[in-house]
Design a protein around this motif. Structure first.
Motif, PDB file in Angstrom:
ATOM      1  N   MET A   1       0.823  -1.201   0.000  1.00 40.81           N
ATOM      2  CA  MET A   1       0.000   0.000   0.000  1.00 40.81           C
ATOM      3  C   MET A   1       0.863   1.259   0.000  1.00 40.81           C
ATOM      4  O   MET A   1       1.922   1.298   0.628  1.00 40.81           O
ATOM      5  CB  MET A   1      -0.884  -0.007   1.253  1.00 40.81           C
ATOM      6  N   ASN A   2       0.385   2.283  -0.717  1.00 41.85           N
ATOM      7  CA  ASN A   2       0.953   3.628  -0.636  1.00 41.85           C
ATOM      8  C   ASN A   2       0.043   4.496   0.222  1.00 41.85           C
ATOM      9  O   ASN A   2      -1.186   4.328   0.203  1.00 41.85           O
ATOM     10  CB  ASN A   2       1.070   4.266  -2.015  1.00 41.85           C
ATOM     11  N   GLY A   3       0.645   5.403   0.959  1.00 35.82           N
ATOM     12  CA  GLY A   3      -0.157   6.315   1.756  1.00 35.82           C
ATOM     13  C   GLY A   3       0.423   7.713   1.785  1.00 35.82           C
ATOM     14  O   GLY A   3       1.634   7.897   1.617  1.00 35.82           O
ATOM     15  N   THR A   4      -0.442   8.684   1.972  1.00 31.75           N
ATOM     16  CA  THR A   4      -0.029  10.068   2.208  1.00 31.75           C
ATOM     17  C   THR A   4      -0.525  10.447   3.596  1.00 31.75           C
ATOM     18  O   THR A   4      -1.733  10.451   3.859  1.00 31.75           O
ATOM     19  CB  THR A   4      -0.602  11.028   1.163  1.00 31.75           C
ATOM     20  N   LEU A   5       0.426  10.715   4.492  1.00 32.17           N
ATOM     21  CA  LEU A   5       0.122  10.948   5.899  1.00 32.17           C
ATOM     22  C   LEU A   5       0.665  12.296   6.333  1.00 32.17           C
ATOM     23  O   LEU A   5       1.792  12.656   5.984  1.00 32.17           O
ATOM     24  CB  LEU A   5       0.758   9.866   6.776  1.00 32.17           C
ATOM     25  N   GLN A   6      -0.109  13.030   7.106  1.00 36.28           N
ATOM     26  CA  GLN A   6       0.396  14.237   7.754  1.00 36.28           C
ATOM     27  C   GLN A   6       0.551  13.948   9.240  1.00 36.28           C
ATOM     28  O   GLN A   6      -0.373  13.443   9.888  1.00 36.28           O
ATOM     29  CB  GLN A   6      -0.545  15.416   7.542  1.00 36.28           C
ATOM     30  N   LEU A   7       1.728  14.252   9.777  1.00 35.99           N
ATOM     31  CA  LEU A   7       2.042  13.977  11.177  1.00 35.99           C
ATOM     32  C   LEU A   7       2.059  15.292  11.951  1.00 35.99           C
ATOM     33  O   LEU A   7       2.843  16.193  11.641  1.00 35.99           O
ATOM     34  CB  LEU A   7       3.388  13.269  11.283  1.00 35.99           C
ATOM     35  N   ILE A   8       1.198  15.378  12.951  1.00 37.57           N
ATOM     36  CA  ILE A   8       1.025  16.620  13.706  1.00 37.57           C
ATOM     37  C   ILE A   8       1.224  16.332  15.184  1.00 37.57           C
ATOM     38  O   ILE A   8       0.574  15.450  15.758  1.00 37.57           O
ATOM     39  CB  ILE A   8      -0.373  17.228  13.461  1.00 37.57           C
ATOM     40  N   LEU A   9       2.106  17.067  15.816  1.00 40.85           N
ATOM     41  CA  LEU A   9       2.369  16.925  17.241  1.00 40.85           C
ATOM     42  C   LEU A   9       1.315  17.707  18.020  1.00 40.85           C
ATOM     43  O   LEU A   9       1.107  18.897  17.787  1.00 40.85           O
ATOM     44  CB  LEU A   9       3.772  17.448  17.554  1.00 40.85           C
ATOM     45  N   ARG A  10       0.639  17.023  18.954  1.00 39.01           N
ATOM     46  CA  ARG A  10      -0.413  17.654  19.744  1.00 39.01           C
ATOM     47  C   ARG A  10      -0.019  17.670  21.219  1.00 39.01           C
ATOM     48  O   ARG A  10      -0.152  16.673  21.917  1.00 39.01           O
ATOM     49  CB  ARG A  10      -1.724  16.885  19.552  1.00 39.01           C
ATOM     50  N   LYS A  11       0.490  18.796  21.664  1.00 34.52           N
ATOM     51  CA  LYS A  11       0.837  18.947  23.074  1.00 34.52           C
ATOM     52  C   LYS A  11      -0.366  19.381  23.905  1.00 34.52           C
ATOM     53  O   LYS A  11      -0.275  19.433  25.141  1.00 34.52           O
ATOM     54  CB  LYS A  11       1.998  19.938  23.220  1.00 34.52           C
ATOM     55  N   ASP A  12      -1.485  19.665  23.238  1.00 31.91           N
ATOM     56  CA  ASP A  12      -2.701  20.069  23.935  1.00 31.91           C
ATOM     57  C   ASP A  12      -3.595  18.884  24.288  1.00 31.91           C
ATOM     58  O   ASP A  12      -4.599  19.049  24.980  1.00 31.91           O
ATOM     59  CB  ASP A  12      -3.497  21.052  23.071  1.00 31.91           C
ATOM     60  N   LEU A  13      -3.246  17.692  23.804  1.00 32.27           N
ATOM     61  CA  LEU A  13      -4.029  16.497  24.095  1.00 32.27           C
ATOM     62  C   LEU A  13      -3.202  15.547  24.959  1.00 32.27           C
ATOM     63  O   LEU A  13      -1.979  15.479  24.821  1.00 32.27           O
ATOM     64  CB  LEU A  13      -4.436  15.785  22.805  1.00 32.27           C
ATOM     65  N   HIS A  14      -3.892  14.792  25.811  1.00 32.43           N
ATOM     66  CA  HIS A  14      -3.196  13.845  26.680  1.00 32.43           C
ATOM     67  C   HIS A  14      -4.064  12.590  26.802  1.00 32.43           C
ATOM     68  O   HIS A  14      -4.793  12.420  27.779  1.00 32.43           O
ATOM     69  CB  HIS A  14      -2.917  14.475  28.052  1.00 32.43           C
ATOM     70  N   PHE A  15      -3.957  11.718  25.809  1.00 29.34           N
ATOM     71  CA  PHE A  15      -4.708  10.468  25.804  1.00 29.34           C
ATOM     72  C   PHE A  15      -3.845   9.338  26.352  1.00 29.34           C
ATOM     73  O   PHE A  15      -2.648   9.279  26.095  1.00 29.34           O
ATOM     74  CB  PHE A  15      -5.158  10.111  24.384  1.00 29.34           C
ATOM     75  N   GLN A  16      -4.492   8.419  27.043  1.00 28.08           N
ATOM     76  CA  GLN A  16      -3.802   7.234  27.554  1.00 28.08           C
ATOM     77  C   GLN A  16      -3.891   6.060  26.588  1.00 28.08           C
ATOM     78  O   GLN A  16      -3.215   5.046  26.781  1.00 28.08           O
ATOM     79  CB  GLN A  16      -4.402   6.820  28.906  1.00 28.08           C
ATOM     80  N   ALA A  17      -4.726   6.187  25.574  1.00 32.05           N
ATOM     81  CA  ALA A  17      -4.922   5.119  24.594  1.00 32.05           C
ATOM     82  C   ALA A  17      -5.265   5.763  23.254  1.00 32.05           C
ATOM     83  O   ALA A  17      -5.695   6.923  23.197  1.00 32.05           O
ATOM     84  CB  ALA A  17      -6.044   4.193  25.041  1.00 32.05           C
ATOM     85  N   PRO A  18      -5.093   5.040  22.163  1.00 29.37           N
ATOM     86  CA  PRO A  18      -5.424   5.612  20.860  1.00 29.37           C
ATOM     87  C   PRO A  18      -6.914   5.907  20.732  1.00 29.37           C
ATOM     88  O   PRO A  18      -7.758   5.245  21.336  1.00 29.37           O
ATOM     89  CB  PRO A  18      -5.024   4.504  19.865  1.00 29.37           C
TER      90      PRO A  18
END
Length: 321
Positions: free
Chosen positions: A223-240
């Protein structure tokens, strides 16, 4: 924002798991876009039709260095990608902009001792299934007239933890082998970060899969994919968790479905309380009358998965993540 291309090569893929010691295949800034290549079917080299293996994939199969074989799982992953500034406790947002099969063929494999009915279907079987990419369907069984829609997604979206060798099969708080067919192009996945740089890897392309992934595989394909990776320091999740164009999704992973469901439910209640602004008891009731819970997969031993889908259309205003 810059766009990078990450080709799948012997130096940019890793086999079988995740590792904290793997050097990054690519370093990016938050917000950068990555066009990524992935391959599936490493274990079937020599057993597949010629058109299943490109020259680049054959090179990987023949020359993959020992240090990039990091776990006992069957998955070939591209990465890891290091996101500058990511620290433990942050969240990595992965925007799935495009997902496209690389080849007009995939495979399905029954593995002895695996699957939902290992005692009944106990013989190994490897099938190669043609993909009609123009019509967007796969006919199975061949000649039956049954046309399965092609709905491509990545089975594995995950980050490294402090383990030097983590099996790619079971999902967990790090994401990994989520195998959620809802996570198609246009979706966002939110992964807790455990190590500096996040060390994100992707792979396990699926052309089509039913909820449950009953026999242990989907239509597996490169598979080919186009992904944007964004760092979120405003969120704090313990699980996906995830968001599609139509739903918010909470995920639960556990060794039994009851516990996995309970985790997905509690996380949906938490989401409704924090991001929609209703009280927890009201959120519990809303889950009963409007949220749909599905079995994600029952085969990624020892972890089974359940996900809850909150339809966006019932909300008076968008919940913002």
């Amino acid at each position: 924002m810059p766009t990078y291309t990450l080709h799948a090569t012997p130096s940019t893929v890793h086999l079988g798991g995740f590792s904290s010691t793997l050097p990054p295949a690519l370093r990016v800034q938050s917000g950068d876009v990555v066009q990524v290549e992935t391959y599936s079917g490493f274990a079937h080299y020599g057993k597949a039709p010629d058109r299943f293996f490109t020259p680049e994939f054959i090179e990987i199969c023949k020359t993959l260095p020992a240090e990039r074989r990091v776990g006992p799982g069957p998955h070939l992953l591209t990465g890891p990608i290091y996101v500058e500034g990511a620290e433990p406790g942050d969240v990595l947002e992965v925007r799935l902009q495009a997902i496209t099969p690389r080849l007009p063929i995939g495979f399905n494999a029954i593995r002895p001792g695996w699957g939902a009915l290992p005692g009944e279907f106990d013989q190994p079987r490897l099938r190669f299934i043609d993909l009609d990419l123009e019509q967007g369907v796969a006919e199975f069984p061949p000649g039956s007239g049954i046309r399965v829609p092609i709905q491509p997604f990545f089975g594995i979206l995950g980050v490294a933890t402090d383990e030097t060798s983590r099996n790619s099969v079971p999902p967990g708080a790090y994401g990994g082998n989520i195998d959620n067919r809802q996570l198609q192009a246009g979706s966002r996945v939110f992964l807790p970060v455990f190590l500096p740089g996040a060390l994100f890897s992707v792979g396990d392309g699926h052309a089509a899969q039913g909820d449950g992934e009953i026999d242990v595989t989907a239509i597996e394909t490169s598979m080919n994919g186009t992904l944007q990776l964004i760092l979120r320091k405003d969120l704090h999740f313990q699980a996906p968790m995830a968001e599609t164009p139509t739903d918010f999704i909470t995920l639960g992973f556990a060794e039994d479905l009851d516990t996995a469901f309970e985790l997905a439910l509690k996380r949906m209640i938490d989401f409704l309380h924090k991001f929609v602004g209703i009280e927890r008891e009201e959120a519990y009731v809303l889950c009963s009358i409007a949220v749909n819970f599905h079995i994600t997969q029952v085969v990624n031993s020892p972890m089974k998965g359940v996900h809850g889908l909150l339809p966006k259309g019932i909300l008076p205003q968008p919940a913002l993540l």
